[in-house]
Design a protein around this motif. Structure first.
Motif, PDB file in Angstrom:
ATOM      1  N   LYS A 491       0.814  -1.217   0.000  1.00 44.04           N
ATOM      2  CA  LYS A 491       0.000   0.000   0.000  1.00 44.04           C
ATOM      3  C   LYS A 491       0.848   1.268   0.000  1.00 44.04           C
ATOM      4  N   HIS A 492       2.125   1.129   0.351  1.00 40.38           N
ATOM      5  CA  HIS A 492       3.013   2.290   0.378  1.00 40.38           C
ATOM      6  C   HIS A 492       3.743   2.410  -0.954  1.00 40.38           C
ATOM      7  N   ARG A 493       3.965   3.617  -1.378  1.00 37.15           N
ATOM      8  CA  ARG A 493       4.699   3.891  -2.601  1.00 37.15           C
ATOM      9  C   ARG A 493       5.861   4.841  -2.289  1.00 37.15           C
ATOM     10  N   GLY A 494       6.782   4.911  -3.226  1.00 35.52           N
ATOM     11  CA  GLY A 494       7.910   5.813  -3.046  1.00 35.52           C
ATOM     12  C   GLY A 494       9.024   5.203  -2.221  1.00 35.52           C
ATOM     13  N   ILE A 495       9.902   6.069  -1.742  1.00 41.49           N
ATOM     14  CA  ILE A 495      11.032   5.651  -0.912  1.00 41.49           C
ATOM     15  C   ILE A 495      10.611   5.785   0.544  1.00 41.49           C
ATOM     16  N   VAL A 496      10.185   4.677   1.120  1.00 45.74           N
ATOM     17  CA  VAL A 496       9.776   4.701   2.516  1.00 45.74           C
ATOM     18  C   VAL A 496      11.007   4.912   3.388  1.00 45.74           C
ATOM     19  N   HIS A 497      10.757   5.229   4.633  1.00 46.21           N
ATOM     20  CA  HIS A 497      11.841   5.461   5.583  1.00 46.21           C
ATOM     21  C   HIS A 497      12.849   4.315   5.541  1.00 46.21           C
TER      22      HIS A 497
END
Length: 611
Positions: A491-497
């Protein structure tokens, strides 16, 4: 790497590297002889690895809950080919099946270098692939590296919320092999063993931070033996490591130990990084381990005598008992660095406002690079979701009671983060409501995780950038890692932590998914591989020249301005890097201008400072 021999001169010594038949190499340092091993990076390049080198005495017995003491020089040859031990983690945080629980004798560091130079004019390197024992020599001036160019050095401080992680989590072979630099990864005490404090002389705290200082001193004293430049060291870290690096840059005890600073996703003003009510948390640990009566109720601080008695007991508690405790909650910060008047003279927000103090410790004499990612809040949302799941999973508790508990959690978290940000113990309720309302009007969901993320990552970064921008001679660069990789399938996109670290270190994506639980599924594609090369070039050039743009000249011909108060320039870093201005300006203005103005409108004495 100072040894006396036939070539001894008044100002010169002989540096000796011994390459053995087992592809190992021995480096002679002032600390002792260290045997490392040649290994292969993920990209197929060879490099030398020296792991598990002790820089401090084991912090056990009387040295548990005490400042570290230097490890004495080693006799004979130390085997630096075995993986470094982790410091003890809470067992509840061991998400990865093969992650060891750790041991207290863990104050060690790893050194990674492409090769060791030798020869009177910087001739061919000592190759660890030779099949016969070979001794090579290099003449050098005392206190410097081998003849020829000295390698730049970065000391890496791992993250993990000050309660997990270790230097071994960050294999650096590709980076050191392609950039021809040295990376030193350090362990430091974490959690209860690293930061428990009674807020008095019985246990001042900040032991993990003093470990980091001692490790830096070891590197300063010994890195020349590996060909490194002891007078040009970069310190870098991510999350809790970024906060650590931020602290190290503003305290007197590190003066002269490094020249460049790279905090990633965290600084010294990140809310999670400064303890509040440290003695209360120490009392909780003492009750849990039998060092205080569980029924004891205190409406005051412990006396020094009471604290010393408690600490004497805690020094005898088996480490496994501490590991059963999970010191984490989103509505408080415990067992993390604290303002103690010794390591940290004042709260970081106050230190950053005092230019005379900052000038006296060399803060403005260094070069800085800061970075955040485009999906930092994913880790905070994960913590919120996990906490809510724990509440909802309670048996025998009504739905109404669970809802009330979640509401209380949200309220406590808002109050804690706002109070910590403003440096006040009990922020007025209507002030908290106004701040929460500001987020609610802009977001339909995830207001809590966004607020927490902002006060953990982006706003603390601006605290440091704004302080540095007051100097006309200091360069500070700001990077926003803005990429949307195909391997992010949840569900998360991009560069997560922490996902930006996949582009620096040889970390397996599968391992990172087990740790982060953010939906990583797949591998790097060509775009990711190109981005990795750009990123390692950027970091390498920052280490070597102080200007990260030197690694991007082909793709960013217009340059990358350093941050200043007027331009607020930052690098939007992705497959096509571009320089932009004023990242998250609305949040920056809100937290750095609007909220302080609201707080100042209250009568003096209503918000009670806890520093």
């Amino acid at each position: 790497m100072l040894i006396q021999g036939a070539f001894h001169l008044l100002w010169f010594s002989v540096a000796v590297a011994v390459v053995t038949a087992e592809n190992t190499v021995i480096v002679d340092t002032s600390f002792g002889k260290l045997q490392g091993v040649e290994t292969t990076a993920r990209n197929g390049h060879k490099f030398l690895s020296f792991t598990g080198i002790p820089y401090a005495k084991p912090p056990v017995g009387a040295l548990r809950f005490a400042k570290p003491e230097p490890h004495p020089p080693i006799d004979g040859v130390f085997d630096a080919t075995k993986p470094a031990e982790f410091c003890p983690h809470p067992t509840a945080l061991l998400y990865i099946d093969d992650m060891p629980a750790g041991q207290e004798d863990c104050l060690v560091l790893n050194v990674y270098v492409k090769q060791l130079e030798h020869g009177p004019q910087g001739s061919a390197p000592a190759s660890a692939t030779r099949k016969s024992t070979t001794t090579t020599t290099a003449t050098r001036k005392s206190g410097t590296g081998p003849i020829g160019d000295k390698k730049k050095v970065v000391v890496w401080v791992h993250g993990g919320g000050f309660m997990a992680g270790g230097a071994t989590d960050y294999p650096a072979g590709t980076f050191v092999a392609t950039q021809d630099v040295i990376l030193v990864g350090i362990n430091y005490r974490i959690g209860i063993l690293g930061f428990l404090s009674t807020e008095n002389e019985a246990s001042v705290g900040n032991y993990g931070m003093w470990d980091q200082v001692m490790a830096l001193k070891w590197v300063k004293d010994n890195i020349a033996a590996f060909g490194g430049d002891p007078d040009d060291i970069t310190i870098a870290g991510e999350s809790a490591g970024g906060a650590s690096v931020g602290f190290l840059s503003i305290v007197p005890s590190t003066s002269g130990l490094f020249t460049k600073v790279y905090p990633m996703s965290g600084t010294g003003t990140s809310v999670f990084a400064t303890a509040v009510d440290a003695q209360d948390h120490a009392v909780d640990v003492a009750k849990s381990t039998g060092c205080l009566d569980k029924e004891l109720t205190l409406d005051r601080k412990l006396t020094l005598e009471e604290s010393e008695k408690m600490m004497s007991c805690l020094r005898d508690v088996p480490v496994e008992e501490f590991q059963k405790l999970a010191p984490f909650s989103i509505d408080r910060a415990q067992f993390v660095p604290r303002v103690d008047g010794d390591f940290l003279p004042l709260h970081p927000s106050k230190l950053l406002q005092d230019d005379n103090y900052l000038d006296s410790i060399g803060f403005f004499d260094r070069t800085y690079l800061f970075s955040v990612t485009n999906s930092e809040k994913a880790v905070m949302q994960g913590a919120v979701d996990a906490t809510e799941a724990g509440i909802n999973g309670q048996e025998g508790v009504s739905g109404a009671d669970k809802t009330a508990q979640i509401g209380k959690l949200y309220n406590n978290t808002h109050r804690f983060y706002l109070g910590s940000r403003l440096n006040i113990a009990s922020p007025p309720g209507d002030l908290v409501d106004k701040a929460v309302s500001w987020y609610s009007r802009r977001l339909t969901e995830n207001q809590l995780s966004t607020l927490v993320s902002d006060l953990t990552f982006i706003i603390p970064t601006y605290d440091y950038l704004n302080a540095l921008a007051r100097s006309k001679t200091t360069d500070a660069y700001f990077l926003y890692f803005n990429h949307y990789p195909g391997y992010m399938q949840g569900k998360h996109r991009g560069i997560v932590h922490a996902a930006d670290l996949l582009y620096w270190f040889d970390i397996e994506l599968e391992k990172w998914e087990k740790l982060l639980h953010v939906g990583i599924d797949g591998e790097f594609d060509e775009e990711d591989l190109n981005l990795q090369m750009m990123f390692t070039d950027l970091v390498g050039q920052f280490m070597k020249t102080g200007n990260p743009w030197h690694g991007l000249q082909e793709v960013l011909p217009g340059g990358w301005p350093s941050f200043d108060l007027r331009g607020n320039h930052y690098l939007d870093f992705g497959p096509k890097p571009v320089v932009r201005r004023h990242l998250e300006k609305d949040k920056k203005d809100f937290w750095l201008t609007t909220v302080p103005e609201w707080a100042s409108s209250y009568k003096s004495g209503v918000p009670k400072s806890f520093y």
